[in-house]
Design a protein around this motif. Structure first.
Motif, short mmCIF file in Angstrom:
data_model
loop_
_atom_site.label_atom_id
_atom_site.label_comp_id
_atom_site.label_asym_id
_atom_site.label_seq_id
_atom_site.Cartn_x
_atom_site.Cartn_y
_atom_site.Cartn_z
N SER A 46 0.84 -1.20 0.00
CA SER A 46 0.00 0.00 0.00
C SER A 46 0.87 1.24 0.00
O SER A 46 2.10 1.17 0.14
N ARG A 47 0.23 2.39 -0.10
CA ARG A 47 0.94 3.65 0.13
C ARG A 47 1.35 3.70 1.59
O ARG A 47 0.82 2.97 2.43
N TRP A 82 3.41 -3.28 8.29
CA TRP A 82 4.84 -3.06 8.43
C TRP A 82 5.12 -1.65 8.93
O TRP A 82 4.43 -0.71 8.55
N LYS A 83 6.17 -1.52 9.74
CA LYS A 83 6.73 -0.21 10.08
C LYS A 83 7.99 -0.05 9.26
O LYS A 83 8.88 -0.90 9.29
N THR A 95 0.31 -10.03 11.08
CA THR A 95 -0.44 -10.44 9.89
C THR A 95 -1.87 -10.75 10.31
O THR A 95 -2.09 -11.37 11.35
N ARG A 96 -2.81 -10.30 9.51
CA ARG A 96 -4.23 -10.56 9.76
C ARG A 96 -4.86 -11.10 8.47
O ARG A 96 -4.37 -10.84 7.37
N TYR A 114 4.15 3.71 8.23
CA TYR A 114 3.57 2.37 8.12
C TYR A 114 3.03 2.11 6.72
O TYR A 114 2.74 3.04 5.97
N TYR A 115 2.87 0.84 6.40
CA TYR A 115 2.22 0.39 5.16
C TYR A 115 1.76 -1.04 5.38
O TYR A 115 2.17 -1.69 6.35
N PHE A 116 0.91 -1.54 4.50
CA PHE A 116 0.55 -2.95 4.57
C PHE A 116 0.87 -3.61 3.24
O PHE A 116 0.97 -2.96 2.21
N ALA A 117 1.08 -4.92 3.30
CA ALA A 117 1.41 -5.70 2.11
C ALA A 117 0.50 -6.92 2.04
O ALA A 117 0.11 -7.48 3.06
#
Length: 136
Positions: A46-47, A82-83, A95-96, A114-117
């Motif tokens: 993500s952004r 993620w940080k 993780t979810r 932060y961002y998510f992958a």
């Protein structure tokens, strides 16, 4: 009689003020953004956003209108928060599994970017999501 009326009016004004204050939430979300996902596969990110950690609010990710390219359609997507750490490996905050709704990571308790992958797709290789909301 006028003194009693003033005291009653003061008490009512105080009660009204207390009633107004009690409806204000204890913690307001620090920030949020809305977006969409088009043809993501495992590893897409993500952004990024900055969390001051000024509040004790959770970090959550909401999906609506989910599709996958596999024959079974969308069942779930694995998401890792993620940080971003400069000059070192980024730090996983967990993780979810998102079943096309909200996932909550709790309070990361750490100011930073932060961002998510996407880590996993239930069916097929790619997912698309009509509406994504990230709040922290």
């Amino acid at each position: 009689m006028k003194i009693g009326l003033k005291a009653w009016a003061g008490a009512m004004a105080g009660a009204a003020l207390l009633g107004t204050v009690s409806v204000v939430p204890a913690h307001a979300a620090e920030g949020q953004f809305e977006s969409y996902i088009n043809s993501w596969r495992a590893g897409n990110e993500s952004r990024r956003w900055w969390d001051n950690n000024d509040t004790w609010d959770y970090t959550g990710i909401y999906f609506q209108g989910c599709e996958a390219d596999g024959g079974d359609g969308f069942n779930f997507a694995g998401l890792r928060l993620w940080k971003d750490v400069s000059g070192a490996p980024d730090r996983s905050k967990g993780t979810r599994t998102n079943y096309c709704g909200w996932v909550d990571y709790g309070d990361p308790d750490d100011a930073g970017t932060y961002y998510f992958a996407l880590t996993d797709v239930s069916s097929g290789t790619f997912i698309s999501v009509d509406y994504v909301k990230v709040a922290w």
